[in-house]
Design an enzyme around this catalytic site. Structure first.
Site, PDB file in Angstrom:
ATOM      1  N   ASN A  46       0.840  -1.202   0.000  1.00  0.00           N
ATOM      2  CA  ASN A  46       0.000   0.000   0.000  1.00  0.00           C
ATOM      3  C   ASN A  46       0.873   1.251   0.000  1.00  0.00           C
ATOM      4  O   ASN A  46       1.931   1.297   0.635  1.00  0.00           O
ATOM      5  CB  ASN A  46      -1.038   0.007   1.127  1.00  0.00           C
ATOM      6  CG  ASN A  46      -0.484  -0.226   2.510  1.00  0.00           C
ATOM      7  OD1 ASN A  46       0.509  -0.925   2.688  1.00  0.00           O
ATOM      8  ND2 ASN A  46      -1.125   0.356   3.510  1.00  0.00           N
ATOM      9  N   ILE A  47       0.416   2.225  -0.752  1.00  0.00           N
ATOM     10  CA  ILE A  47       1.164   3.472  -0.945  1.00  0.00           C
ATOM     11  C   ILE A  47       0.180   4.612  -0.709  1.00  0.00           C
ATOM     12  O   ILE A  47      -0.772   4.784  -1.486  1.00  0.00           O
ATOM     13  CB  ILE A  47       1.742   3.543  -2.375  1.00  0.00           C
ATOM     14  CG1 ILE A  47       2.632   2.326  -2.641  1.00  0.00           C
ATOM     15  CG2 ILE A  47       2.519   4.850  -2.575  1.00  0.00           C
ATOM     16  CD1 ILE A  47       3.021   2.138  -4.097  1.00  0.00           C
ATOM     17  N   GLU A  48       0.385   5.350   0.377  1.00  0.00           N
ATOM     18  CA  GLU A  48      -0.590   6.377   0.749  1.00  0.00           C
ATOM     19  C   GLU A  48      -0.212   7.742   0.176  1.00  0.00           C
ATOM     20  O   GLU A  48       0.903   7.945  -0.312  1.00  0.00           O
ATOM     21  CB  GLU A  48      -0.701   6.414   2.281  1.00  0.00           C
ATOM     22  CG  GLU A  48      -1.209   5.076   2.811  1.00  0.00           C
ATOM     23  CD  GLU A  48      -1.417   5.045   4.314  1.00  0.00           C
ATOM     24  OE1 GLU A  48      -0.890   5.929   5.026  1.00  0.00           O
ATOM     25  OE2 GLU A  48      -2.107   4.107   4.770  1.00  0.00           O
TER      26      GLU A  48
ATOM     27  N   GLU B 212      -3.318  -4.696  -2.791  1.00  0.00           N
ATOM     28  CA  GLU B 212      -3.916  -5.586  -3.789  1.00  0.00           C
ATOM     29  C   GLU B 212      -3.894  -4.943  -5.171  1.00  0.00           C
ATOM     30  O   GLU B 212      -3.542  -5.569  -6.171  1.00  0.00           O
ATOM     31  CB  GLU B 212      -5.378  -5.889  -3.422  1.00  0.00           C
ATOM     32  CG  GLU B 212      -5.569  -6.646  -2.124  1.00  0.00           C
ATOM     33  CD  GLU B 212      -5.707  -5.738  -0.910  1.00  0.00           C
ATOM     34  OE1 GLU B 212      -5.041  -4.675  -0.872  1.00  0.00           O
ATOM     35  OE2 GLU B 212      -6.459  -6.106  -0.002  1.00  0.00           O
TER      36      GLU B 212
ATOM     37  N   CYS C  44     -10.577  -3.937   0.553  1.00  0.00           N
ATOM     38  CA  CYS C  44     -11.620  -2.910   0.575  1.00  0.00           C
ATOM     39  C   CYS C  44     -12.512  -3.066  -0.659  1.00  0.00           C
ATOM     40  O   CYS C  44     -12.194  -3.832  -1.584  1.00  0.00           O
ATOM     41  CB  CYS C  44     -10.996  -1.525   0.620  1.00  0.00           C
ATOM     42  SG  CYS C  44     -10.251  -0.994  -0.939  1.00  0.00           S
TER      43      CYS C  44
ATOM     44  N   CYS D 102     -10.792  -2.415  -4.016  1.00  0.00           N
ATOM     45  CA  CYS D 102      -9.934  -3.529  -4.445  1.00  0.00           C
ATOM     46  C   CYS D 102     -10.765  -4.715  -4.911  1.00  0.00           C
ATOM     47  O   CYS D 102     -10.439  -5.370  -5.895  1.00  0.00           O
ATOM     48  CB  CYS D 102      -8.989  -3.946  -3.323  1.00  0.00           C
ATOM     49  SG  CYS D 102      -7.634  -2.783  -3.108  1.00  0.00           S
TER      50      CYS D 102
HETATM   51  N1  THU Z   1      -5.206  -1.349   2.826  1.00  0.00           N
HETATM   52  C1  THU Z   1      -4.668  -2.204   1.898  1.00  0.00           C
HETATM   53  O1  THU Z   1      -3.614  -1.927   1.306  1.00  0.00           O
HETATM   54  N2  THU Z   1      -5.323  -3.364   1.647  1.00  0.00           N
HETATM   55  C2  THU Z   1      -6.400  -3.803   2.350  1.00  0.00           C
HETATM   56  O2  THU Z   1      -6.859  -4.916   2.114  1.00  0.00           O
HETATM   57  C3  THU Z   1      -7.038  -2.941   3.331  1.00  0.00           C
HETATM   58  C4  THU Z   1      -6.468  -1.582   3.477  1.00  0.00           C
HETATM   59  C5  THU Z   1      -4.462  -0.136   3.177  1.00  0.00           C
HETATM   60  C6  THU Z   1      -5.104   1.169   2.810  1.00  0.00           C
HETATM   61  C7  THU Z   1      -4.418   2.091   3.803  1.00  0.00           C
HETATM   62  O3  THU Z   1      -3.139   2.441   3.299  1.00  0.00           O
HETATM   63  C8  THU Z   1      -4.207   1.224   5.047  1.00  0.00           C
HETATM   64  O4  THU Z   1      -4.265  -0.120   4.582  1.00  0.00           O
HETATM   65  C9  THU Z   1      -5.223   1.437   6.145  1.00  0.00           C
HETATM   66  O5  THU Z   1      -6.520   1.255   5.706  1.00  0.00           O
END
Ligand code: THU
Length: 165
Positions: free
Chosen positions: A42-44, A55, A88, A91
């Site tokens: 994950n990349i925010e 994902e 989520c 995804c």
């Molecule tokens: N996130 C994911 O990368 N995948 C998931 O299945 C659920 C949520 C990330 C999004 C955000 O960067 C962090 O987790 C918190 O929600």
């Protein structure tokens, strides 16, 4: 197909997560039929909506590298969430389109939570899929504030795949 290397690769990817806002690390790894493994984390972003989950990072990378849905064997998703690891709604939407309908998805967290489902089984969980479900609201105590809800398509997309069921 054995998933142990895929699990390791997903954990490895989770360590590369760019998460200055949530501090929640998620890793995904997709194993192809020939054993190739594609990773994603994950990349925010400060504008939260532009953040990419692990994902989608993995699936977009797979397509970008020229691989095809038909080559996918299974997917692993790992997180350091307190609750279960679950994709989520955004995804799930992308996974429904880019994963084979019967590919196993293994979901793990660091505390030993484990589940195996296909994307169709995830889609059947409900028309409205909310990331901050009862199991996840306590996630690092920040989850709800930052990612209140992701809602998937109100039309059950499984209809589109009836022929493949
Ligand atoms: N996130 C994911 O990368 N995948 C998931 O299945 C659920 C949520 C990330 C999004 C955000 O960067 C962090 O987790 C918190 O929600």
């Amino acid at each position: 197909m054995d998933n142990s290397l895929t699990i390791k690769k997903a954990f490895e990817a989770s360590k590369r997560a760019y998460v200055p806002y949530s501090d929640c690390h998620v890793g995904a790894a997709i194993c192809l039929n020939d054993g190739t493994i594609i990773q994603g984390c994950n990349i925010e972003n400060a504008s939260y909506g532009l953040s990419n989950c692990a994902e989608r990072s993995a699936l977009f990378s797979l397509i970008s590298q020229g691989y095809k849905k038909e080559e996918i064997n299974h997917m692993v998703i790992v997180s350091d969430f307190k609750g279960d690891t679950r994709p989520c709604g955004a995804c799930r939407q992308v996974m429904l389109e880019l994963l084979p309908v019967n590919a196993p998805i293994y979901m793990l967290n660091l505390d030993g939570s484990f589940a195996e489902k296909t994307i169709l089984e995830l889609e059947y969980e409900g028309e409205f899929i909310i990331i901050a479900n009862e199991d996840q609201v306590d996630l690092h105590g920040k989850h709800q504030e930052i990612y209140p809800t992701y809602i998937s398509s109100p039309v059950p997309l499984t209809q589109l795949y009836k022929e493949e069921l």
